[in-house]
Design an enzyme around this catalytic site. Structure first.
Site, PDB file in Angstrom:
ATOM      1  N   GLU A 118       3.506  14.045   3.513  1.00 41.43           N
ATOM      2  CA  GLU A 118       2.260  13.373   3.117  1.00 41.43           C
ATOM      3  C   GLU A 118       1.698  12.443   4.187  1.00 41.43           C
ATOM      4  OE1 GLU A 118       3.412  11.542  -0.631  1.00 41.43           O
ATOM      5  OE2 GLU A 118       3.976  13.501  -1.439  1.00 41.43           O
ATOM      6  N   SER A 166       8.243  10.147  -1.941  1.00 41.87           N
ATOM      7  CA  SER A 166       7.782  11.327  -1.186  1.00 41.87           C
ATOM      8  C   SER A 166       7.003  10.937   0.073  1.00 41.87           C
ATOM      9  CB  SER A 166       6.932  12.241  -2.071  1.00 41.87           C
ATOM     10  OG  SER A 166       5.837  11.521  -2.600  1.00 41.87           O
ATOM     11  N   ARG A 202       0.827  -1.217   0.000  1.00 41.49           N
ATOM     12  CA  ARG A 202       0.000   0.000   0.000  1.00 41.49           C
ATOM     13  C   ARG A 202       0.858   1.263   0.000  1.00 41.49           C
ATOM     14  NH1 ARG A 202      -3.523   2.633   4.473  1.00 41.49           N
ATOM     15  NH2 ARG A 202      -5.082   3.762   3.231  1.00 41.49           N
ATOM     16  N   VAL A 261       0.914  10.055  -5.788  1.00 41.35           N
ATOM     17  CA  VAL A 261       1.108  11.468  -5.418  1.00 41.35           C
ATOM     18  C   VAL A 261       2.397  11.970  -6.077  1.00 41.35           C
ATOM     19  CG1 VAL A 261       1.289  13.097  -3.509  1.00 41.35           C
ATOM     20  CG2 VAL A 261      -0.089  11.018  -3.248  1.00 41.35           C
ATOM     21  N   ASP A 285       8.303   8.530  -6.163  1.00 40.28           N
ATOM     22  CA  ASP A 285       9.515   9.299  -5.875  1.00 40.28           C
ATOM     23  C   ASP A 285       9.895   9.258  -4.398  1.00 40.28           C
ATOM     24  OD1 ASP A 285       7.479  10.733  -4.771  1.00 40.28           O
ATOM     25  OD2 ASP A 285       7.869  12.607  -5.868  1.00 40.28           O
ATOM     26  N   PRO A 305      -7.522   7.871  -3.979  1.00 40.62           N
ATOM     27  CA  PRO A 305      -8.984   7.781  -3.902  1.00 40.62           C
ATOM     28  C   PRO A 305      -9.471   7.342  -2.518  1.00 40.62           C
ATOM     29  CG  PRO A 305      -8.082   5.923  -5.137  1.00 40.62           C
ATOM     30  CD  PRO A 305      -6.943   6.845  -4.864  1.00 40.62           C
ATOM     31  N   ASN A 338      -3.577   8.801   4.539  1.00 41.05           N
ATOM     32  CA  ASN A 338      -2.402   8.184   5.164  1.00 41.05           C
ATOM     33  C   ASN A 338      -2.427   8.210   6.692  1.00 41.05           C
ATOM     34  OD1 ASN A 338      -1.281   7.730   2.630  1.00 41.05           O
ATOM     35  ND2 ASN A 338      -0.191   9.688   2.608  1.00 41.05           N
ATOM     36  N   ASP A 375      -9.971  -8.972   2.740  1.00 39.23           N
ATOM     37  CA  ASP A 375     -10.396 -10.208   2.084  1.00 39.23           C
ATOM     38  C   ASP A 375     -10.824 -11.176   3.178  1.00 39.23           C
ATOM     39  OD1 ASP A 375     -10.571 -12.731   0.986  1.00 39.23           O
ATOM     40  OD2 ASP A 375      -8.567 -12.728   0.087  1.00 39.23           O
ATOM     41  N   HIS A 403       0.493   4.436  -2.535  1.00 41.17           N
ATOM     42  CA  HIS A 403       0.305   5.817  -2.065  1.00 41.17           C
ATOM     43  C   HIS A 403       1.486   6.714  -2.433  1.00 41.17           C
ATOM     44  CE1 HIS A 403      -3.157   5.247   1.038  1.00 41.17           C
ATOM     45  NE2 HIS A 403      -3.335   4.524  -0.040  1.00 41.17           N
ATOM     46  N   ASP A 404       2.652   6.130  -2.630  1.00 39.05           N
ATOM     47  CA  ASP A 404       3.782   6.922  -3.116  1.00 39.05           C
ATOM     48  C   ASP A 404       3.554   7.294  -4.578  1.00 39.05           C
ATOM     49  OD1 ASP A 404       6.251   8.211  -3.143  1.00 39.05           O
ATOM     50  OD2 ASP A 404       7.307   6.408  -3.818  1.00 39.05           O
ATOM     51  N   HIS A 419      -6.268  -5.657  -2.544  1.00 42.95           N
ATOM     52  CA  HIS A 419      -7.062  -5.840  -1.325  1.00 42.95           C
ATOM     53  C   HIS A 419      -7.321  -7.314  -1.009  1.00 42.95           C
ATOM     54  CE1 HIS A 419      -8.732  -1.442  -1.327  1.00 42.95           C
ATOM     55  NE2 HIS A 419      -7.436  -1.509  -1.142  1.00 42.95           N
ATOM     56  N   THR A 420      -6.562  -8.189  -1.620  1.00 47.91           N
ATOM     57  CA  THR A 420      -6.583  -9.604  -1.233  1.00 47.91           C
ATOM     58  C   THR A 420      -5.785  -9.827   0.050  1.00 47.91           C
ATOM     59  OG1 THR A 420      -5.877 -11.826  -1.898  1.00 47.91           O
ATOM     60  CG2 THR A 420      -4.624 -10.047  -2.800  1.00 47.91           C
TER      61      THR A 420
HETATM   62  C1  HEM Z   1      -9.039   1.513  -6.039  1.00 51.24           C
HETATM   63  C2  HEM Z   1      -8.924   2.455  -5.143  1.00 51.24           C
HETATM   64  C3  HEM Z   1      -8.487   2.167  -3.728  1.00 51.24           C
HETATM   65  C4  HEM Z   1      -9.095   2.603  -2.616  1.00 51.24           C
HETATM   66  C5  HEM Z   1     -10.340   3.478  -2.531  1.00 51.24           C
HETATM   67  C6  HEM Z   1      -8.369   2.066  -1.493  1.00 51.24           C
HETATM   68  C7  HEM Z   1      -8.666   2.293  -0.168  1.00 51.24           C
HETATM   69  C8  HEM Z   1      -8.103   1.635   0.895  1.00 51.24           C
HETATM   70  C9  HEM Z   1      -8.495   1.810   2.270  1.00 51.24           C
HETATM   71  C10 HEM Z   1      -9.561   2.766   2.770  1.00 51.24           C
HETATM   72  C11 HEM Z   1      -7.740   0.952   3.014  1.00 51.24           C
HETATM   73  C12 HEM Z   1      -7.834   0.775   4.526  1.00 51.24           C
HETATM   74  C13 HEM Z   1      -7.105   1.888   5.233  1.00 51.24           C
HETATM   75  C14 HEM Z   1      -7.391   1.920   6.711  1.00 51.24           C
HETATM   76  O1  HEM Z   1      -8.543   1.786   7.096  1.00 51.24           O
HETATM   77  O2  HEM Z   1      -6.437   2.137   7.496  1.00 51.24           O
HETATM   78  C15 HEM Z   1      -6.861   0.262   2.122  1.00 51.24           C
HETATM   79  C16 HEM Z   1      -5.952  -0.684   2.506  1.00 51.24           C
HETATM   80  C17 HEM Z   1      -5.093  -1.319   1.635  1.00 51.24           C
HETATM   81  N1  HEM Z   1      -4.929  -1.036   0.294  1.00 51.24           N
HETATM   82 FE1  HEM Z   1      -6.159   0.090  -0.824  1.00 51.24          FE
HETATM   83  N2  HEM Z   1      -7.339   1.307  -1.967  1.00 51.24           N
HETATM   84  C18 HEM Z   1      -7.363   1.346  -3.325  1.00 51.24           C
HETATM   85  C19 HEM Z   1      -6.455   0.758  -4.175  1.00 51.24           C
HETATM   86  C20 HEM Z   1      -5.368   0.015  -3.767  1.00 51.24           C
HETATM   87  C21 HEM Z   1      -4.303  -0.433  -4.632  1.00 51.24           C
HETATM   88  C22 HEM Z   1      -4.177  -0.076  -6.103  1.00 51.24           C
HETATM   89  C23 HEM Z   1      -3.460  -1.175  -3.863  1.00 51.24           C
HETATM   90  C24 HEM Z   1      -2.198  -1.881  -4.270  1.00 51.24           C
HETATM   91  C25 HEM Z   1      -1.973  -2.386  -5.452  1.00 51.24           C
HETATM   92  C26 HEM Z   1      -4.000  -1.199  -2.530  1.00 51.24           C
HETATM   93  C27 HEM Z   1      -3.478  -1.888  -1.466  1.00 51.24           C
HETATM   94  C28 HEM Z   1      -3.978  -1.875  -0.195  1.00 51.24           C
HETATM   95  C29 HEM Z   1      -3.521  -2.763   0.854  1.00 51.24           C
HETATM   96  C30 HEM Z   1      -2.512  -3.871   0.680  1.00 51.24           C
HETATM   97  C31 HEM Z   1      -4.203  -2.388   2.024  1.00 51.24           C
HETATM   98  C32 HEM Z   1      -4.028  -2.990   3.423  1.00 51.24           C
HETATM   99  C33 HEM Z   1      -2.878  -2.281   4.124  1.00 51.24           C
HETATM  100  C34 HEM Z   1      -2.567  -2.772   5.514  1.00 51.24           C
HETATM  101  O3  HEM Z   1      -3.135  -3.753   5.981  1.00 51.24           O
HETATM  102  O4  HEM Z   1      -1.738  -2.099   6.160  1.00 51.24           O
HETATM  103  N3  HEM Z   1      -5.131  -0.426  -2.503  1.00 51.24           N
HETATM  104  N4  HEM Z   1      -7.097   0.709   0.841  1.00 51.24           N
END
Ligand code: HEM
Length: 322
Positions: free
Chosen positions: A90, A78, A64, A72, A76, A165, A96, A242, A68-69, A195-196
């Site tokens: 950031e 950041s 993640r 934005v 880089d 987003p 974040n 997941d 997020h890097d 999000h798997t």
């Molecule tokens: C499609 C738009 C996306 C949205 C709206 C989104 C949003 C979020 C949110 C809200 C969380 C939980 C944060 C929290 O409650 O602390 C999260 C976690 C996560 N996101 Fe996304 N995400 C998106 C795309 C992605 C992408 C593209 C990736 C990586 C390829 C990704 C990887 C992850 C991972 C691995 C977590 C779990 C992190 C952890 O357990 O520390 N996300 N995301």
């Protein structure tokens, strides 16, 4: 310049004019450190591996961080910059704050890499490699990471707020957001498969489990047990993104969506009687298709506006500019 050499450079000049804004001419390459730091991969992977052995979720957190890097102002490094009394980075931007994690692992890696190859490998590249290693270690696909990114001397708090987003996004917002980074709808759906693995806080999914109707009733009830309707002390309670297999990088995320068991509102937007339904179905039934498109998406995401050549710097410490 002779007229023949100016003739020869004309196509290049034209090509530069036609490049989309923000595209860098210098290319990343998979063998960027092959002579300057040949062991970089062998140094990074064991650190990621032991971090994941100590806490499995950290692999998700590192993946993640990379997302997020990159979203934005490009990949880089950041996001790694700490705030100081006169610098707002950031880390405290809404997507974040109290949420991104894994910085200590990046520090550990940087220390090891600096010992072997001082001043050579950027924090942005370390993040790209560590994200790939995390996916592989957790059971996902492998790929060659393109390298040669340099580190920013700045960060952008307000762009972190607008360009990442939020989980309340609807499908058209997700599509527009990824499109503005040069990523297609297909990339967006495949990358959402990130999000798997990992977890989200109650505050990120409360609206979905109480207000939405496109959610499996029993699943909503289960999640509500640990995430009360009222905003307050339990906002940070965690649930797996997941619900089938949060510890393994596989295609279960898409199987959940088909059953209306996506945790975030934005997740379920991908399967909601919409044009992306068929792609979700495809990934739910084919790990091979998901893995292939996820890799393509990760490589494209890693290509977002890198600093190369003499731009940026190689930070000594990922948390601060030199
Ligand atoms: C499609 C738009 C996306 C949205 C709206 C989104 C949003 C979020 C949110 C809200 C969380 C939980 C944060 C929290 O409650 O602390 C999260 C976690 C996560 N996101 Fe996304 N995400 C998106 C795309 C992605 C992408 C593209 C990736 C990586 C390829 C990704 C990887 C992850 C991972 C691995 C977590 C779990 C992190 C952890 O357990 O520390 N996300 N995301």
């Amino acid at each position: 310049m002779t007229s023949s050499s100016s003739m020869a450079s004309a196509p290049l000049f034209l090509a530069v004019l036609l490049l989309p804004l923000g595209t860098s001419l210098a290319q990343l390459s998979t063998d960027f450190y092959s002579s300057s730091c040949p062991n970089v991969f062998d140094i990074i992977k064991p650190v990621v591996k032991s971090a994941i052995s100590a806490e499995r979720r950290i692999g998700a957190s590192i993946l993640r961080l990379f997302f997020h890097d990159c979203f934005v102002n490009g990949c880089d490094g950041s996001i790694l910059l700490d705030d100081t009394p006169n610098f707002r980075g950031e880390k405290t931007a809404a997507p974040n704050n109290n949420s991104v994690r894994g910085f200590n692992i990046i520090d550990k890696i940087k220390t090891q890499v600096e010992k072997a190859c001082p001043g050579v490998v950027s924090c942005a590249d370390i993040l790209a490699i560590a994200a790939r290693d995390s996916v592989v270690i957790l059971g996902g696909p492998d790929w060659n990471v393109k390298l040669g990114r340099r580190d920013s001397r700045t960060a952008n708090f307000s762009a972190a707020n607008t360009d990442i987003p939020p989980p309340t996004s609807n499908l058209s917002r997700l599509i527009a957001n990824f499109s503005s980074q040069g990523l297609s709808v297909k990339d967006m759906v495949a990358l959402s498969g990130g999000h798997t693995i990992g977890k989200a806080r109650c505050t990120s999914f409360r609206g979905h489990i109480y207000n939405d109707t496109n959610i499996n009733f029993r699943f909503a009830k289960t999640r509500q047990a640990n995430c009360p309707r009222r905003v307050g002390s339990q906002d940070r309670n965690l649930a797996p993104l997941d619900q089938r297999s949060e510890r393994v990088f596989n295609n279960d995320y898409f199987k959940n969506l088909v059953e209306h068991k996506g945790l975030l509102h934005s997740d379920q937007e991908l399967f909601n009687n919409v044009p992306t339904d068929s792609r979700v179905q495809k990934y739910a039934t084919s790990t091979t298709a998901f893995f292939a498109d996820f890799v393509t998406g990760m490589i494209k995401m890693g290509d977002i506006k890198p600093l190369t050549a003499s731009n940026g710097e190689i930070r000594n410490n990922c948390r601060k500019v030199n």
